[in-house]
Design a protein around this motif. Structure first.
Motif, mmCIF file in Angstrom:
data_model
loop_
_atom_site.group_PDB
_atom_site.id
_atom_site.type_symbol
_atom_site.label_atom_id
_atom_site.label_comp_id
_atom_site.label_asym_id
_atom_site.label_seq_id
_atom_site.Cartn_x
_atom_site.Cartn_y
_atom_site.Cartn_z
ATOM 1 N N ALA A 107 -11.125 -45.575 19.702
ATOM 2 C CA ALA A 107 -10.662 -45.335 18.341
ATOM 3 C C ALA A 107 -10.705 -46.649 17.573
ATOM 4 O O ALA A 107 -10.197 -47.668 18.033
ATOM 5 C CB ALA A 107 -9.237 -44.784 18.353
ATOM 6 N N ILE B 71 -10.407 -48.406 13.402
ATOM 7 C CA ILE B 71 -9.732 -48.143 12.147
ATOM 8 C C ILE B 71 -10.384 -48.898 10.992
ATOM 9 O O ILE B 71 -11.003 -49.938 11.197
ATOM 10 C CB ILE B 71 -8.234 -48.512 12.217
ATOM 11 N N THR C 10 -3.705 -44.967 14.551
ATOM 12 C CA THR C 10 -4.771 -44.012 14.893
ATOM 13 C C THR C 10 -4.296 -42.562 14.928
ATOM 14 O O THR C 10 -5.123 -41.660 14.857
ATOM 15 C CB THR C 10 -5.400 -44.323 16.269
ATOM 16 N N SER D 172 -4.151 -36.615 17.104
ATOM 17 C CA SER D 172 -5.281 -36.448 16.201
ATOM 18 C C SER D 172 -5.461 -37.688 15.333
ATOM 19 O O SER D 172 -4.485 -38.222 14.791
ATOM 20 C CB SER D 172 -5.047 -35.243 15.296
ATOM 21 N N LEU D 173 -6.703 -38.125 15.167
ATOM 22 C CA LEU D 173 -6.992 -39.270 14.303
ATOM 23 C C LEU D 173 -6.634 -38.994 12.848
ATOM 24 O O LEU D 173 -6.517 -39.930 12.056
ATOM 25 C CB LEU D 173 -8.465 -39.665 14.414
ATOM 26 N N ASP D 174 -6.439 -37.757 12.486
ATOM 27 C CA ASP D 174 -6.029 -37.418 11.121
ATOM 28 C C ASP D 174 -4.558 -37.756 10.862
ATOM 29 O O ASP D 174 -4.112 -37.712 9.720
ATOM 30 C CB ASP D 174 -6.241 -35.924 10.855
ATOM 31 N N HIS E 187 -2.953 -40.655 11.209
ATOM 32 C CA HIS E 187 -2.677 -42.091 11.088
ATOM 33 C C HIS E 187 -1.777 -42.364 9.887
ATOM 34 O O HIS E 187 -1.629 -41.530 9.001
ATOM 35 C CB HIS E 187 -3.987 -42.885 10.989
ATOM 36 N N GLU F 257 -9.057 -44.964 7.215
ATOM 37 C CA GLU F 257 -9.779 -44.058 8.104
ATOM 38 C C GLU F 257 -9.586 -44.496 9.550
ATOM 39 O O GLU F 257 -9.561 -45.687 9.845
ATOM 40 C CB GLU F 257 -11.271 -44.097 7.761
ATOM 41 N N ALA F 258 -9.442 -43.527 10.438
ATOM 42 C CA ALA F 258 -9.477 -43.773 11.886
ATOM 43 C C ALA F 258 -10.572 -42.870 12.437
ATOM 44 O O ALA F 258 -10.702 -41.717 12.016
ATOM 45 C CB ALA F 258 -8.136 -43.455 12.535
ATOM 46 N N ARG F 259 -11.395 -43.403 13.345
ATOM 47 C CA ARG F 259 -12.490 -42.600 13.878
ATOM 48 C C ARG F 259 -12.820 -43.023 15.306
ATOM 49 O O ARG F 259 -12.531 -44.135 15.709
ATOM 50 C CB ARG F 259 -13.718 -42.679 12.989
ATOM 51 N N TRP F 260 -13.449 -42.098 16.026
ATOM 52 C CA TRP F 260 -13.932 -42.390 17.366
ATOM 53 C C TRP F 260 -15.284 -43.080 17.255
ATOM 54 O O TRP F 260 -16.094 -42.742 16.399
ATOM 55 C CB TRP F 260 -14.086 -41.114 18.190
ATOM 56 N N MET F 261 -15.501 -44.039 18.147
ATOM 57 C CA MET F 261 -16.776 -44.749 18.180
ATOM 58 C C MET F 261 -17.061 -45.130 19.628
ATOM 59 O O MET F 261 -16.168 -45.618 20.327
ATOM 60 C CB MET F 261 -16.669 -46.008 17.307
#
Length: 124
Positions: free
Chosen positions: A2, A4, A42, A81-83, A85, A91-95
Motif C-alpha cells: 500500500a 499513499i 491507508t 479498505s484503502l477507501d 484512509h 489517495e491510497a492504492r496498492w502497488m
C-alpha cells in the motif's frame, strides 16, 4: 504494497508518492506508531512482521534545518479498505513492490521497498 499520496505536496508543488509514516503519539513505541499510521493513512489493519530500517535526512522549514529520522517496518495485510484512509491522504492504492521500488518519490523509501522485496524473495 500500500502506497499513499498525501494531501500535502512536495516543496515544488508536485504530488508525493510515499509510504505511510508519522510521529509517535504519547508513549507509543515506534512499532505501535507505525501500526497506527498504517491504519490511519491507508485504511487497512496490518500485522507487523519486522523492522526494515531507518532513514535519516534533513529538511528546511522557516529557514531552519530540521533533522528527521524515520523507522520503517514490514507489515502483512489483515483487513480493511484503502477507501477508509484519513483526510490527510489524497489517495491510497496498492502497488507491486517492484513498481514501488522504482516509483516512490524519495530515495530512502525506495531503498526500504528494495529491502522488503529482497526479504520477500528470500522467503520463497
Amino acid at each position: 504494497m500500500a502506497v499513499i499520496v498525501p494531501v500535502k505536496r512536495a516543496a515544488d508543488g508536485g504530488a508525493v508518492l510515499g509510504l505511510p509514516k508519522g510521529h509517535l503519539d504519547g508513549d507509543e513505541t515506534p512499532e505501535q506508531a507505525a501500526t497506527r499510521e498504517v491504519r490511519e493513512e491507508t485504511g487497512v489493519d496490518a500485522e507487523l512482521i519486522e523492522p526494515l530500517g531507518e532513514v535519516n535526512y534533513h529538511y528546511e522549514r522557516r529557514q531552519r534545518t530540521i533533522p528527521k529520522r524515520v523507522a520503517f517496518f514490514l507489515f502483512r495485510y489483515v483487513s480493511g479498505s484503502l477507501d477508509d484512509h484519513d483526510h490527510e491522504i489524497e489517495e491510497a492504492r496498492w502497488m507491486p513492490l517492484d513498481q514501488a521500488a522504482r516509483e516512490l518519490t524519495y530515495t530512502g523509501e525506495r531503498e526500504m521497498v528494495e529491502r522488503a522485496l529482497s526479504r520477500n524473495l528470500a522467503d520463497r
